[in-house]
Design a protein around this motif. Structure first.
Motif, PDB file in Angstrom:
ATOM      1  N   TRP A 164       1.057 -19.316  11.339  1.00 36.91           N
ATOM      2  CA  TRP A 164      -0.085 -19.537  10.476  1.00 36.91           C
ATOM      3  C   TRP A 164      -1.148 -18.472  10.739  1.00 36.91           C
ATOM      4  N   GLN A 165      -1.377 -18.175  12.057  1.00 39.70           N
ATOM      5  CA  GLN A 165      -2.354 -17.161  12.436  1.00 39.70           C
ATOM      6  C   GLN A 165      -1.937 -15.801  11.877  1.00 39.70           C
ATOM      7  N   GLN A 166      -0.654 -15.537  11.985  1.00 39.35           N
ATOM      8  CA  GLN A 166      -0.151 -14.267  11.459  1.00 39.35           C
ATOM      9  C   GLN A 166      -0.424 -14.160   9.970  1.00 39.35           C
ATOM     10  N   PHE A 167      -0.202 -15.294   9.285  1.00 36.19           N
ATOM     11  CA  PHE A 167      -0.406 -15.292   7.836  1.00 36.19           C
ATOM     12  C   PHE A 167      -1.855 -14.979   7.505  1.00 36.19           C
ATOM     13  N   LEU A 168      -2.760 -15.604   8.209  1.00 30.28           N
ATOM     14  CA  LEU A 168      -4.178 -15.368   7.957  1.00 30.28           C
ATOM     15  C   LEU A 168      -4.551 -13.912   8.206  1.00 30.28           C
ATOM     16  N   THR A 169      -4.039 -13.374   9.316  1.00 28.88           N
ATOM     17  CA  THR A 169      -4.315 -11.968   9.605  1.00 28.88           C
ATOM     18  C   THR A 169      -3.785 -11.092   8.484  1.00 28.88           C
ATOM     19  N   TYR A 170      -2.585 -11.423   8.062  1.00 35.31           N
ATOM     20  CA  TYR A 170      -1.919 -10.660   6.991  1.00 35.31           C
ATOM     21  C   TYR A 170      -2.755 -10.661   5.731  1.00 35.31           C
ATOM     22  N   VAL A 171      -3.201 -11.849   5.322  1.00 32.20           N
ATOM     23  CA  VAL A 171      -3.996 -11.921   4.102  1.00 32.20           C
ATOM     24  C   VAL A 171      -5.321 -11.197   4.286  1.00 32.20           C
ATOM     25  N   GLY A 172      -5.922 -11.406   5.434  1.00 34.09           N
ATOM     26  CA  GLY A 172      -7.182 -10.732   5.730  1.00 34.09           C
ATOM     27  C   GLY A 172      -7.038  -9.227   5.608  1.00 34.09           C
ATOM     28  N   ASN A 173      -6.007  -8.701   6.245  1.00 29.52           N
ATOM     29  CA  ASN A 173      -5.768  -7.258   6.186  1.00 29.52           C
ATOM     30  C   ASN A 173      -5.540  -6.789   4.758  1.00 29.52           C
ATOM     31  N   LEU A 174      -4.790  -7.588   4.027  1.00 24.56           N
ATOM     32  CA  LEU A 174      -4.459  -7.225   2.644  1.00 24.56           C
ATOM     33  C   LEU A 174      -5.723  -7.052   1.813  1.00 24.56           C
ATOM     34  N   LEU A 175      -6.645  -7.981   2.021  1.00 27.52           N
ATOM     35  CA  LEU A 175      -7.866  -7.920   1.242  1.00 27.52           C
ATOM     36  C   LEU A 175      -8.679  -6.673   1.582  1.00 27.52           C
ATOM     37  N   HIS A 176      -8.448  -6.131   2.788  1.00 28.40           N
ATOM     38  CA  HIS A 176      -9.115  -4.886   3.132  1.00 28.40           C
ATOM     39  C   HIS A 176      -8.289  -3.684   2.740  1.00 28.40           C
ATOM     40  N   GLY A 177      -7.157  -3.924   2.096  1.00 29.12           N
ATOM     41  CA  GLY A 177      -6.329  -2.803   1.711  1.00 29.12           C
ATOM     42  C   GLY A 177      -5.432  -2.315   2.838  1.00 29.12           C
ATOM     43  N   ASP A 178      -5.335  -3.105   3.881  1.00 26.77           N
ATOM     44  CA  ASP A 178      -4.506  -2.684   5.003  1.00 26.77           C
ATOM     45  C   ASP A 178      -3.152  -3.366   4.918  1.00 26.77           C
ATOM     46  N   LEU A 179      -2.130  -2.596   4.658  1.00 29.61           N
ATOM     47  CA  LEU A 179      -0.799  -3.176   4.521  1.00 29.61           C
ATOM     48  C   LEU A 179       0.023  -3.031   5.796  1.00 29.61           C
ATOM     49  N   GLY A 180      -0.625  -2.726   6.842  1.00 28.09           N
ATOM     50  CA  GLY A 180       0.118  -2.563   8.089  1.00 28.09           C
ATOM     51  C   GLY A 180       0.555  -1.116   8.265  1.00 28.09           C
ATOM     52  N   ASN A 181       1.293  -0.900   9.303  1.00 36.42           N
ATOM     53  CA  ASN A 181       1.764   0.454   9.593  1.00 36.42           C
ATOM     54  C   ASN A 181       3.260   0.550   9.475  1.00 36.42           C
ATOM     55  N   SER A 182       3.695   1.641   8.922  1.00 34.82           N
ATOM     56  CA  SER A 182       5.132   1.858   8.809  1.00 34.82           C
ATOM     57  C   SER A 182       5.701   2.140  10.183  1.00 34.82           C
ATOM     58  N   TYR A 183       6.768   1.491  10.472  1.00 36.08           N
ATOM     59  CA  TYR A 183       7.375   1.638  11.786  1.00 36.08           C
ATOM     60  C   TYR A 183       7.975   3.021  11.964  1.00 36.08           C
ATOM     61  N   ILE A 184       8.624   3.481  10.942  1.00 41.90           N
ATOM     62  CA  ILE A 184       9.324   4.756  11.069  1.00 41.90           C
ATOM     63  C   ILE A 184       8.390   5.942  10.911  1.00 41.90           C
ATOM     64  N   PHE A 185       7.538   5.873   9.907  1.00 42.06           N
ATOM     65  CA  PHE A 185       6.704   7.044   9.648  1.00 42.06           C
ATOM     66  C   PHE A 185       5.452   7.079  10.502  1.00 42.06           C
ATOM     67  N   ARG A 186       5.170   5.948  11.120  1.00 39.96           N
ATOM     68  CA  ARG A 186       4.026   5.887  12.030  1.00 39.96           C
ATOM     69  C   ARG A 186       2.702   6.201  11.355  1.00 39.96           C
ATOM     70  N   VAL A 187       2.618   5.879  10.082  1.00 41.66           N
ATOM     71  CA  VAL A 187       1.328   6.010   9.383  1.00 41.66           C
ATOM     72  C   VAL A 187       1.097   4.708   8.617  1.00 41.66           C
ATOM     73  N   PRO A 188      -0.162   4.481   8.178  1.00 41.78           N
ATOM     74  CA  PRO A 188      -0.395   3.257   7.414  1.00 41.78           C
ATOM     75  C   PRO A 188       0.498   3.202   6.178  1.00 41.78           C
ATOM     76  N   VAL A 189       0.974   1.996   5.911  1.00 37.78           N
ATOM     77  CA  VAL A 189       1.843   1.796   4.760  1.00 37.78           C
ATOM     78  C   VAL A 189       1.146   2.232   3.482  1.00 37.78           C
ATOM     79  N   LEU A 190      -0.121   1.896   3.386  1.00 34.21           N
ATOM     80  CA  LEU A 190      -0.861   2.209   2.186  1.00 34.21           C
ATOM     81  C   LEU A 190      -0.866   3.705   1.918  1.00 34.21           C
ATOM     82  N   GLN A 191      -0.976   4.463   2.982  1.00 37.09           N
ATOM     83  CA  GLN A 191      -0.996   5.914   2.814  1.00 37.09           C
ATOM     84  C   GLN A 191       0.324   6.400   2.241  1.00 37.09           C
ATOM     85  N   LYS A 192       1.409   5.879   2.795  1.00 39.71           N
ATOM     86  CA  LYS A 192       2.730   6.274   2.316  1.00 39.71           C
ATOM     87  C   LYS A 192       2.889   5.915   0.841  1.00 39.71           C
TER      88      LYS A 192
END
Lengths: 545, 341, 300
Positions: free
Chosen positions: B86-114
């Motif tokens: 549940w905590q993960q979900f909240l963090t996820y939604v919170g980040n999403l609203l800031h435009g943060d989609l997490g970081n790509s594991y392989i490319f090592r850059v923010p997903v949004l940038q990719k």
């Protein structure tokens, strides 16, 4: 020179398997300013005839003979000439204005279209607009209505638009194909009056097509009757109605009773050897009663479909519930049957209120049964006659031999011998037979009350009387009471004991048929009766608007 | 994923049902509201698929790759996997609203940038292909529908059905095989093209040809078949007889009455099929190594880069939902029957 | 006159309807051709273990050279491991057809149930179900399938699940539209007036009327599912076991080995052509069925 002359006109449709002759050797003439009514049942070829005048038939149709429009033969015209002639020499007012207008274009543009198309003088947009407004005012529509889309107009308004459109290029001949079929009686009277008026003023030749002799007789000076593609009778309306020569004409005339004439009381037109019951049984106890029934719909705002109705039906009685579309009569019928929940008030059957729960309703269903308007769609086309009738028996798990029950029901509906009809599918039966099957299905459950919603509206004139006679016989033999919902006052006059007139959700007048329909007290009933087209034209020869 | 060919009446029944009652404002708000709800559901679905479902997220991501316990612990921390679901979900939604989609594991850059990097090549490809498909499909559909049963109709319908039956990527591969040397086989531009706008544009167009042909070939068929059915349906209408009776020529009747009315449901269907087009884009980009969102998805797939997959999933699904809202609104503008209140 | 029992009557009626339908169907050449092709392919797929030896799919037992062009021994050449392309194409039919059929059956079953329920029980049930359906309909199904396949165990089961779960909305919408049309017909009202409850109306009237449409839809959808399977396999989400090839995975190998550049057309063409033929056959059958059933759909 006559305006329109048909010489030995024959139209054949080339079907996949065989050829069908829709029109056989018809000869007809019409002068400018004359009004001719073309009567006949569905399938007699009258619409084909109308469409052939402007060569609007599909490619599978072969026309032979001559169609002379102002002396020119339409059948041999070149395409260019034909297109120029269309609408300018002759125009058609189509039936079912619902689909004859382009649903996504404004009405004004559709009226303007033929004007612009046939215009040789480069009319400006303003001039066209002016002409359209002129036409709209001629059909008694305000100019503002021109900006509407078809779905925003009522049936009567749409029909007026069709008339305005037909007059746009000032044709000398107008053919009206069932112009008032879908309209209410009062609106029908208005539209017919309008058409007679315009036609007389502009000296236009009018050919009006209808299955309703009364409508034709009240508007047209001459009458022609078609039967199976051939013209069987022709002459001045008054004499054709008063003294029909051909058998088919007689059938048509008999099918539309004159309200007020004692001859038609309890005497629907029937040729059955079973005859009509001779005496009218006295009504018994109150069988069904509605108490201050209200049914309200919340869709676009609030609609009071049924606004406080108290209606009674006694055993062995036939009550006609008469109303125009939108009056709420169908909603009332469905509420009585339990197919629609009432908002307030109740329906009481045999002393007990009709239940709401589905299990108890099921028991109620055995006592009160339904007959619908269109027998073709009321039967599942995949089920045989046997299965259609047995359906009710199976639902209620009626004990006893199923076959015997089905056979008995078929007998009661006068389909004999029953075994012959059992394996048939609906499309193998005629309209009248299908309605009998629907009635048999209802009878199988041995109900005491039959609710019939427009039981003969979709049937041909010649069959109408037979079904009505059946209902009278069922009342006499089985003591079956009936509540007949209809817009047709003639039907009420034919078979009903009592009549209830419904207007906007309320019953405005209730009483014995003989009283109400001869001497109506309520204004609405009076206007309904006045609007009825009569088969006996008024004293003056010229139809007045 | 290919769409199912739907028979006529049903196809037309699937068009957004006309709304009864309520003014334009209410309609617009309802549709936008519906779109937002759908998008919210997409976000939740994205979370469920890529966090809740895989079981051991880290194990999936590091599959086939050596990973020390320290790396794993670090990853767990980075992706917040030690918190409750549940905590993960909240963090996820919170980040999403800031435009943060997490970081790509392989490319090592923010997903949004990719995603931003790869967005416009896809838009270019899909945009061009859709325009051509729609134009081609509508024209063919109109012609074959009006002359039903003619040779043109039978041939064009046959071709359309055949092309619809073949997988997009296979067509792409065939084109590559058949045109060796004529067109570039991969990428957006050659690395040695002069950097001025004109040369770059020409080079890109050169690279665009094969992928576009591939995507068009599979997409246009649907539009053609639906337009054809729609027109055939309209041709049975009574108001066409009225038009003929007025003296209009055959082609005038078609142009002014039949086709515009038949276009209405087809136009919205164009938007509704965007999901199908995106599917085609994914495979086409893969075959031609066209650096768009489709190729990005494929790359993410290959290496089990879950955050990146989640990001592309949300973005692609969101785009389709957005297009559908536009379709609903457009239909209301076009069809006066729907506008009625 | 001996008249048959009601049950016999009902079956006789069904038999006559089926025979009439078959006659209509047989009049269309395309439908017959499609059906014929399907029968042949299904037979070949079923008889594959009988006609050939599954052992030869084993990479370690391959006898041919790498990507050899066609010869008398290997009619369609060999793949990168030296296996016969013809053999691979034949055996792939089993997987591709199975996935296509099973996935479609799942999606059609779900779709039909939801469609009928949504249409029959109006208001809240309908609104709720249609919201869900519309949501899944709008969701780009390939994207969703990729998502599902990437997080679950790779293989045939996952692909079937992915396709099944993403294709049902289209069927649901169709079935719902058709059910609504049927339920608007007066004979449904008559049935209710006779006392019929939900179960009676649905089983005796709705289902028989909807069944033809569902059948047509299934036929068309199988083709669609086979293409989807090939796409998913091509993207690497299929069964990695080389003993269980599918047309999609064959094409994936071809692509990974740059067969198009190498000019190994025998590696590239057969699987694609196979897919094309099978899907086209299903589509032709489906469209022929559609035109058989359509006049009756309008009537009924």
């Amino acid at each position: 020179m006559p305006l329109l002359e048909l010489r030995d006109l024959t139209v054949r449709y080339r079907g996949r398997e065989r050829e069908v002759e829709a029109v056989r050797g018809v000869n007809l003439t019409l002068d400018a300013g004359e009004t001719l009514g073309l009567a006949g049942e569905s399938g007699c070829g009258k619409s084909t005839l109308a469409m052939s005048v402007l060569r609007l038939l599909p490619a599978t149709a072969d026309i032979s003979g001559e169609i002379l429009l102002d002396g020119e033969d339409v059948t041999t015209m070149k395409w260019g000439r034909l297109r120029a002639v269309r609408w300018t020499s002759a125009a058609i007012v189509f039936q079912g204005a619902m689909h004859a207008l382009n649903p996504v274009r404004r009405v004004r543009d559709q009226i303007a279209e033929p004007i612009e198309l046939h215009d040789k003088t480069q009319l400006s947009a303003a001039a066209v607009r002016k002409r359209v407004n002129e036409l709209l005012s001629q059909v008694e529509l305000p100019a503002g209505k021109g900006d509407a889309y078809p779905h925003e107009l009522s049936g009567g308004q749409k029909q007026r638009v069709m008339i305005a459109m037909a007059l746009a290029c000032e044709p000398r001949l107008v053919i009206a194909d069932e112009p008032t079929t879908a309209l209410d009686v009062i609106v029908q009277a208005q539209v017919l009056a309008l058409m007679s008026d315009l036609v007389a003023k502009k000296n236009i030749g009018l050919v009006m097509i209808s299955h309703d002799l009364a409508v034709l007789a009240s508007t047209c000076r001459r009458l022609a009757v078609m039967y199976r593609g051939s013209l069987v009778e022709e002459g001045p309306s008054a004499s054709v109605i008063a003294d029909p020569q051909h058998e088919h004409t007689r059938t048509l005339a008999a099918a539309f009773p004159t309200v007020g004439d004692k001859v038609f009381r309890y005497a629907p037109a029937t040729t059955s050897p079973l005859g009509l019951p001779t005496d009218v049984p006295a009504p018994g106890e109150v069988l069904l009663r509605t108490e201050d029934l209200h049914v309200t719909f919340q869709s676009r705002g609030v609609t009071h479909a049924v606004a406080g109705v108290d209606l009674t039906v006694r055993t062995g009685e036939i009550v006609a519930l008469v109303g125009q579309s939108g009056s709420g009569k169908t909603t009332l019928a469905r509420t009585i049957l339990g197919l629609q929940a009432a908002t307030s008030g109740r329906v009481v059957y045999d002393g007990t209120p009709v239940p709401r729960s589905s299990r108890a309703l099921k028991a109620y269903r055995r006592k009160v049964q339904l007959v619908l308007q269109d027998p073709t769609s009321a039967l599942n086309p995949r089920h045989s006659v046997y299965e259609a009738i047995a359906e009710g028996l199976r639902i209620h798990r009626v004990p006893g031999d199923e076959r015997a029950h089905v056979a008995a029901a078929l007998e009661a509906a006068e389909l004999r011998p029953p075994e012959e009809y059992m394996p048939l599918l609906p499309h193998q039966l005629s309209g009248g037979q299908r309605q009998r099957v629907v009635i048999a299905g209802a009878l199988a459950l041995e109900p005491r009350l039959l609710v019939a919603d427009e039981p003969v509206a979709s049937l041909d004139a010649s069959v109408r009387g037979e079904i009505l006679a059946l209902m009278l016989r069922l009342r006499a033999n089985l003591g079956l009471a009936a509540l007949v919902i209809t817009h047709d006052l003639g039907l009420a006059w034919n078979i009903a004991d009592r009549v209830a007139v419904m207007y906007r959700g309320e019953l405005v007048e209730v009483g014995p048929v003989d009283e109400i329909l001869s001497e109506p007290k309520h204004e609405y009933t009076q206007s309904l009766l006045a609007a009825l087209p009569t088969t006996r034209p008024k004293d003056s020869d010229v139809p007045s608007g | 994923m290919s769409d199912i060919l739907i028979p006529t009446e049903e196809a037309l029944a699937e068009v957004p049902p006309p709304t009864r009652g309520g003014g334009t404002v209410r309609y617009v708000l309802t549709k936008i509201g519906g779109g937002l709800i759908s998008f919210a559901l997409v976000i939740v679905l994205g979370f469920l698929l890529f966090r809740a479902l895989p079981g051991n997220v880290i194990a999936t991501m590091t599959r086939g790759r050596p990973a020390t316990p320290e790396m794993i612990a670090q990853l767990e921390d980075e992706y917040g996997l030690n918190d409750s679901l549940w905590q993960q979900f909240l963090t996820y939604v919170g980040n999403l609203l800031h435009g943060d989609l997490g970081n790509s594991y392989i490319f090592r850059v923010p997903v949004l940038q990719k995603i931003e990097e790869r967005l416009w090549p896809t838009v270019l490809l899909v945009g061009v292909a859709t325009l051509i498909s729609v134009a081609l499909g509508l024209w063919l559909g109109t012609r074959s529908g009006w002359r039903r049963g003619s040779r043109f109709d039978r041939v064009s319908t046959g071709v359309a059905l055949t092309l619809w039956s073949t997988p997009t990527f296979w067509l792409g591969m065939l084109l590559l095989a058949g045109t060796t040397g004529l067109f570039p086989t991969a990428g957006l531009v050659y690395s040695d093209t002069p950097p001025d706008f004109f040369s770059q544009a020409v080079d890109m167009a050169h690279h665009l040809v094969l992928p576009t042909i591939t995507l068009v070939a599979v997409t246009y068929a649907q539009y053609q078949l639906v337009m054809r059915s729609s027109l055939i349906e309209e041709m049975g209408a009574d108001y066409l007889t009225t038009a003929r009776a007025k003296g209009l020529r055959d082609d005038q009747v078609r142009r002014k009455h039949a086709v515009p009315n038949a276009l209405l449901p087809t136009v919205t269907l164009v938007f509704l099929h965007l999901g199908f087009v995106i599917a085609g884009a994914i495979t086409t980009e893969t075959v031609f190594s066209w650096p768009g969102l489709g190729l990005l998805t494929y790359d993410a797939l290959r290496v089990h880069d879950l955050p990146l997959l989640q990001g592309t999933f949300v973005v692609l699904a969101g785009a389709v939902i957005f297009m559908n809202v536009i379709a609903d609104l457009l239909y209301r503008v076009l069809d006066p029957r729907v506008r009625a209140s | 006159m001996t008249t048959p029992s009601p049950r016999a009557l009902a079956w006789r009626r069904r038999g006559a309807a089926f025979a009439a339908g078959w006659r209509e169907f047989a009049k269309q050449r395309t439908g017959l051709v499609g059906l014929g092709v399907l029968v042949v392919i299904v037979l070949l797929a079923l008889l594959a273990p009988v006609l050939t030896d599954q052992e030869n799919l084993d990479v370690t037992k391959a006898t041919g050279g790498r990507m050899e062009s066609p010869s008398w021994e290997f009619l369609l050449g060999t793949d990168r491991a030296g296996r016969s392309v013809l053999l691979l194409t034949l055996w792939s039919a089993r997987i591709s057809l199975t996935v296509g059929l099973v996935a479609t059956l799942i999606s059609v079953a779900i779709g039909t149930v939801i469609g009928i329920l949504a249409a029959h029980f109006g208001r809240w049930v309908s609104a709720g179900l249609m919201r869900v359906t519309d949501f899944f309909l709008v969701l780009p199904s390939l994207v969703l399938a990729i998502a599902l396949s990437s997080v679950l165990e790779r293989g045939v089961g996952t692909i079937i699940l992915a396709i099944g779960l993403t294709s049902w909305p289209a069927a649901a919408r169709l079935v719902r539209a058709q059910t609504l049309t049927i339920e608007a017909r007066p004979y449904i009202e008559r049935s209710k007036a006779l006392g019929g409850g939900h179960f009676h109306v649905i089983s005796k009237h709705v289902l028989p009327a909807v069944a033809p449409l569902v059948f047509v839809n299934t036929t068309l959808a199988v083709g669609s599912a086979i293409v989807s399977e090939s796409t998913l396999s091509f993207l690497g989400l299929g069964d990695p076991d080389p003993m269980r090839p599918s047309w999609g995975s064959m094409l994936r190998s071809a692509w990974l080995d740059s067969a198009m550049i190498a000019g190994a057309w025998w590696y590239l063409l057969p699987p694609g052509i196979a897919i094309g033929i099978v899907v086209l056959a299903f589509t032709m059958c489906g469209r022929a069925l559609e035109s058989v059933l359509n006049p009756r759909l309008r009537e009924g």
